[in-house]
Scaffold this motif. Structure first.
Motif, short mmCIF file in Angstrom:
data_model
loop_
_atom_site.label_atom_id
_atom_site.label_comp_id
_atom_site.label_asym_id
_atom_site.label_seq_id
_atom_site.Cartn_x
_atom_site.Cartn_y
_atom_site.Cartn_z
N SER A 5 -7.13 -13.32 -2.52
CA SER A 5 -7.08 -12.47 -3.70
C SER A 5 -8.07 -11.32 -3.56
O SER A 5 -9.11 -11.46 -2.91
N TYR A 6 -7.74 -10.19 -4.18
CA TYR A 6 -8.60 -9.02 -4.11
C TYR A 6 -9.07 -8.67 -5.52
O TYR A 6 -8.27 -8.44 -6.41
N ASP A 7 -10.39 -8.63 -5.70
CA ASP A 7 -10.96 -8.42 -7.03
C ASP A 7 -10.92 -6.95 -7.45
O ASP A 7 -11.00 -6.65 -8.65
N VAL A 8 -10.85 -6.06 -6.48
CA VAL A 8 -10.96 -4.64 -6.80
C VAL A 8 -9.71 -3.89 -6.37
O VAL A 8 -8.85 -4.41 -5.67
N LEU A 9 -9.65 -2.64 -6.81
CA LEU A 9 -8.51 -1.75 -6.59
C LEU A 9 -7.26 -2.31 -7.26
O LEU A 9 -7.32 -3.25 -8.05
N SER A 10 -6.11 -1.75 -6.95
CA SER A 10 -4.91 -2.05 -7.73
C SER A 10 -3.94 -3.00 -7.06
O SER A 10 -2.87 -3.26 -7.59
N VAL A 11 -4.29 -3.51 -5.88
CA VAL A 11 -3.39 -4.43 -5.18
C VAL A 11 -3.54 -5.83 -5.79
O VAL A 11 -4.61 -6.42 -5.75
N LYS A 12 -2.47 -6.34 -6.37
CA LYS A 12 -2.52 -7.63 -7.05
C LYS A 12 -1.44 -8.56 -6.51
O LYS A 12 -0.37 -8.12 -6.09
N GLN A 13 -1.74 -9.85 -6.57
CA GLN A 13 -0.73 -10.86 -6.23
C GLN A 13 0.20 -11.06 -7.42
O GLN A 13 -0.26 -11.19 -8.55
N ARG A 14 1.51 -11.09 -7.14
CA ARG A 14 2.50 -11.32 -8.18
C ARG A 14 3.59 -12.24 -7.65
O ARG A 14 4.03 -12.10 -6.50
N LYS A 15 4.05 -13.17 -8.48
CA LYS A 15 5.22 -13.95 -8.14
C LYS A 15 6.46 -13.04 -8.19
O LYS A 15 6.53 -12.12 -9.01
N PHE A 16 7.41 -13.29 -7.32
CA PHE A 16 8.64 -12.49 -7.32
C PHE A 16 9.27 -12.49 -8.71
O PHE A 16 9.80 -11.47 -9.15
N SER A 17 9.21 -13.63 -9.40
CA SER A 17 9.84 -13.75 -10.72
C SER A 17 9.17 -12.85 -11.75
O SER A 17 9.75 -12.57 -12.81
N GLU A 18 7.94 -12.36 -11.47
CA GLU A 18 7.22 -11.50 -12.39
C GLU A 18 7.46 -10.01 -12.11
O GLU A 18 6.99 -9.16 -12.86
N ILE A 19 8.20 -9.72 -11.04
CA ILE A 19 8.38 -8.34 -10.59
C ILE A 19 9.76 -7.83 -11.01
O ILE A 19 10.76 -8.54 -10.89
N ASP A 20 9.81 -6.61 -11.50
CA ASP A 20 11.05 -6.01 -12.00
C ASP A 20 11.90 -5.51 -10.83
O ASP A 20 11.63 -4.45 -10.26
N LEU A 21 12.93 -6.25 -10.50
CA LEU A 21 13.82 -5.88 -9.41
C LEU A 21 14.59 -4.60 -9.70
O LEU A 21 15.07 -3.92 -8.79
N ASP A 22 14.70 -4.24 -10.99
CA ASP A 22 15.43 -3.03 -11.38
C ASP A 22 14.59 -1.76 -11.27
O ASP A 22 15.10 -0.66 -11.48
#
Length: 361
Positions: A5-22
């Motif tokens: 995990s990265y505490d800084v900047l904007s790169v975040k871990q996300r589950k595929f189900s949380e990401i807008d495929l559209d």
């Protein structure tokens, strides 16, 4: 697969189900890969690294570890059995030049964390953003190996634990040769700019939300420090970052000042007096504003510029008291920007609980 995990900047871990495929970000991937949407939906519980802002998704990275029983018969020249990190899906918008450096650091860090022998990527060379990623891959030591005979995608590989070319070079990143002679230094970095420049070395007293991917220099692996330090590191030398006591910290400096990580020098420039020359050298890799640079020149007449590749941020941070007790700093008057011995550098790594063999090969 082990993830960091990265505490800084904007790169975040996300589950595929949380990401807008559209999100329109994925339109080109859907065009290039007709089965992309169904593949994406099946990955619901798996994790990707994502950058998202008010304009939508700006970057997406999905990786997985493959083992020696993986089938590579779809490649014209199949890969030999090995433990590998596959960069499965990777895209960055065209305005993400320095964000690209951030993501390649993430890829290489995960290759080390998961102890793989190689990394590989399959990619089409059709679109501008794909060509940008190919340029990045070549910059970081990836080489064209073969093609996918079913899709005609290019297959790039990067071998781990290898020094590819003469140091300093991003082709070797993050590895450093253990056989070359070099000098070692500590560099005191202004507290005001330390974490903006080296975000992975954030300290506990700082708020991670104050450091985002909008800070261009923060994403870059090659950093540029502007100051009036008296040391003279040369390309290939190692610098340890010394962060002074934060403002508002009531503890004595020997407990509040810390060593936060280290890097390898790529360029050094001394006594630059022209703002135009400074601006030419630093480009967008400094956290100083134009006014701050001009103020430094007005005050000191000249500035020094040090460029370096940020290699590693310590998880355990040695404090100033350790430097005094170990004799690396001789007294409270001994300024921390100074040359040290390799033995003293090794002492710092031991105190930081860092395994030197992970990077120095």
């Amino acid at each position: 697969m082990e993830l960091k995990s990265y505490d800084v900047l904007s790169v975040k871990q996300r589950k595929f189900s949380e990401i807008d495929l559209d999100d329109m970000f994925f339109d080109t991937l859907k065009t290039d890969y007709p089965e992309f949407s169904s593949w994406f939906s099946k990955k619901g519980k798996e994790t990707a690294f994502v950058v998202n802002n008010d304009a939508g998704i700006q970057a997406f990275l999905y990786m997985k570890v493959e083992h020696t029983d993986e089938d590579y018969s779809q490649f014209i020249k199949p890969l030999s059995p090995a433990k590998r990190l596959k960069v499965g899906t990777f895209k960055i918008t065209l305005n993400g030049r320095y964000l690209g450096e951030r993501f390649f650091r993430i890829i290489l860090e995960h290759a080390i964390i998961n102890d793989v022998e190689e990394i590989y990527v399959t990619i089409f060379p059709k679109r501008d953003e794909q060509k940008l990623l190919i340029n990045f891959m070549e910059l970081f030591g990836f080489e064209l190996y073969t093609n996918n005979k079913d899709t005609d995608e290019l297959v790039y590989i990067r071998k781990m634990k290898t020094i590819i070319e003469e140091e300093p070079s991003l082709k070797n990143y993050p590895y450093i040769s253990s056989t070359l002679e070099r000098n070692y230094y500590m560099l005191a970095i202004d507290t005001l700019y330390h974490t903006k420049l080296i975000p992975d070395s954030i300290i506990r007293e700082e708020n991670p939300n104050e450091f985002t991917s909008d800070i261009t220099a923060a994403n870059a692996i090659q950093k540029t420090y502007i100051g009036n330090y008296r040391i003279s590191p040369q390309p290939g030398d190692i610098i340890i970052y010394y962060r002074a006591k934060p403002a508002g910290d009531n503890r004595p400096a020997k407990y509040a000042a810390t060593l936060t990580g280290f890097g390898i020098v790529s360029e050094g420039h001394k006594r630059i007096s022209s703002y135009e020359k400074v601006n030419e050298l630093v480009s967008k890799r400094t956290v100083l504003t134009q006014k701050e640079i001009k103020d430094k020149l007005a005050k000191n007449k000249t500035v020094n510029i040090l460029k370096f590749f940020d290699v590693y941020s310590f998880k355990v941070r040695p404090i100033r008291n350790f430097l005094l007790e170990s004799g690396i700093l001789i007294s409270n008057r001994d300024y921390p920007s100074k040359k040290i011995t390799e033995e003293q550098f090794d002492m710092v790594l031991k105190e930081a609980k860092f395994n030197k063999k992970d990077i120095f090969i």
